[in-house]
Design an enzyme around this catalytic site. Structure first.
Site, short mmCIF file in Angstrom:
data_model
loop_
_atom_site.label_atom_id
_atom_site.label_comp_id
_atom_site.label_asym_id
_atom_site.label_seq_id
_atom_site.Cartn_x
_atom_site.Cartn_y
_atom_site.Cartn_z
N GLY A 1 0.81 -1.22 0.00
CA GLY A 1 0.00 0.00 0.00
C GLY A 1 0.84 1.26 0.00
O GLY A 1 0.54 2.22 -0.73
N CYS A 2 1.89 1.27 0.81
CA CYS A 2 2.76 2.45 0.88
C CYS A 2 3.51 2.68 -0.42
O CYS A 2 3.75 3.82 -0.82
CB CYS A 2 3.74 2.29 2.05
N THR A 3 3.88 1.60 -1.08
CA THR A 3 4.58 1.72 -2.36
C THR A 3 3.67 2.34 -3.43
O THR A 3 4.07 3.26 -4.16
CB THR A 3 5.07 0.34 -2.83
#
Length: 233
Positions: free
Chosen positions: A123-125
């Site tokens: 998700g952060c990527t």
């Protein structure tokens, strides 16, 4: 009456008295035994009565531990009370490449801060790639974008290089900025509660005040929503 007959008659009553005394001794013995058994039964009742006392003591310890945890939860809630219209909290933290970033560096500019839980997770990527994709659009809108997490600088730089990110990444290992912006608090996973980074984004206007706050961010389409808000300021 002859002497022999008097002796016999005197023996007979004494014999009968002796016979009557035996049951009395038996009763006394029975009472003695029952008296001896009473302390033992009293001791047993004392032991059985000790269990409820220990149970109550355990309940008190549980209650005290629950009370001890409440201030921490209350503190995290108080720190997350940042609201739109308030002055943005100041910060001074290291960023990828070894430089130091402060809020005053962006005075008079619009600034987007997106807080993400952990570098190089799915998700952060996606979120970091989306903000990188729209970097030129944010620049055209007079807006700078910064990404913040609690990862050390080496992890941030590895994250940047692996995915070709063009957004400055800030390291807040002490969680001070995260807490000030309400991005640090209680999370739950698989039935367990713990403290961690809450995916949050904040848009700061040219006046240094918080214009928009996005909490519990869903990654898909989020960067586009933030860009639209930045353009509208």
């Amino acid at each position: 009456m002859s002497k022999k007959s008097r002796k016999k008659s005197s023996k007979t009553p004494s014999g009968s008295l002796t016979a009557k005394k035996k049951p009395v001794k038996a009763r006394a013995t029975t009472q003695t035994r029952s008296a001896k058994t009473q302390p033992a039964s009293a001791g047993k009742s004392t032991k059985t009565g000790a269990k409820p006392a220990s149970h109550k003591a355990a309940s008190k310890r549980l209650k005290s531990s629950e009370k001890a945890s409440r201030p921490a939860a209350a503190t995290s809630g108080a720190k997350s009370a940042l609201a739109e219209g308030q002055k943005a909290p100041a910060f001074r933290l290291p960023r990828d490449g070894g430089d130091v970033v402060t809020l005053s560096d962006y005075a008079g500019q619009k600034l987007v801060l997106f807080f993400y839980p952990r570098a190089d997770t799915p998700g952060c990527t996606r979120e970091a790639i989306d903000f990188t994709r729209l970097k030129s659009d944010f620049t055209a809108a007079g807006t700078t974008v910064l990404g913040i997490s609690a990862d050390p600088l080496k992890a941030q730089e590895k994250f940047r290089d692996k995915h070709g990110l063009g957004i400055p990444l800030i390291s807040d290992e002490q969680h001070e900025m995260l807490a000030a912006y309400g991005a640090w608090g209680e999370k739950s996973m698989y039935g367990k509660t713990f403290l961690g980074i809450l995916r949050t984004s904040v848009l700061i206007g040219t006046d240094g005040k918080v214009a928009r706050i996005w909490r519990n961010v869903r990654v898909d389409g989020h960067a586009d929503d933030v860009l639209a808000a930045a353009r509208s300021l």
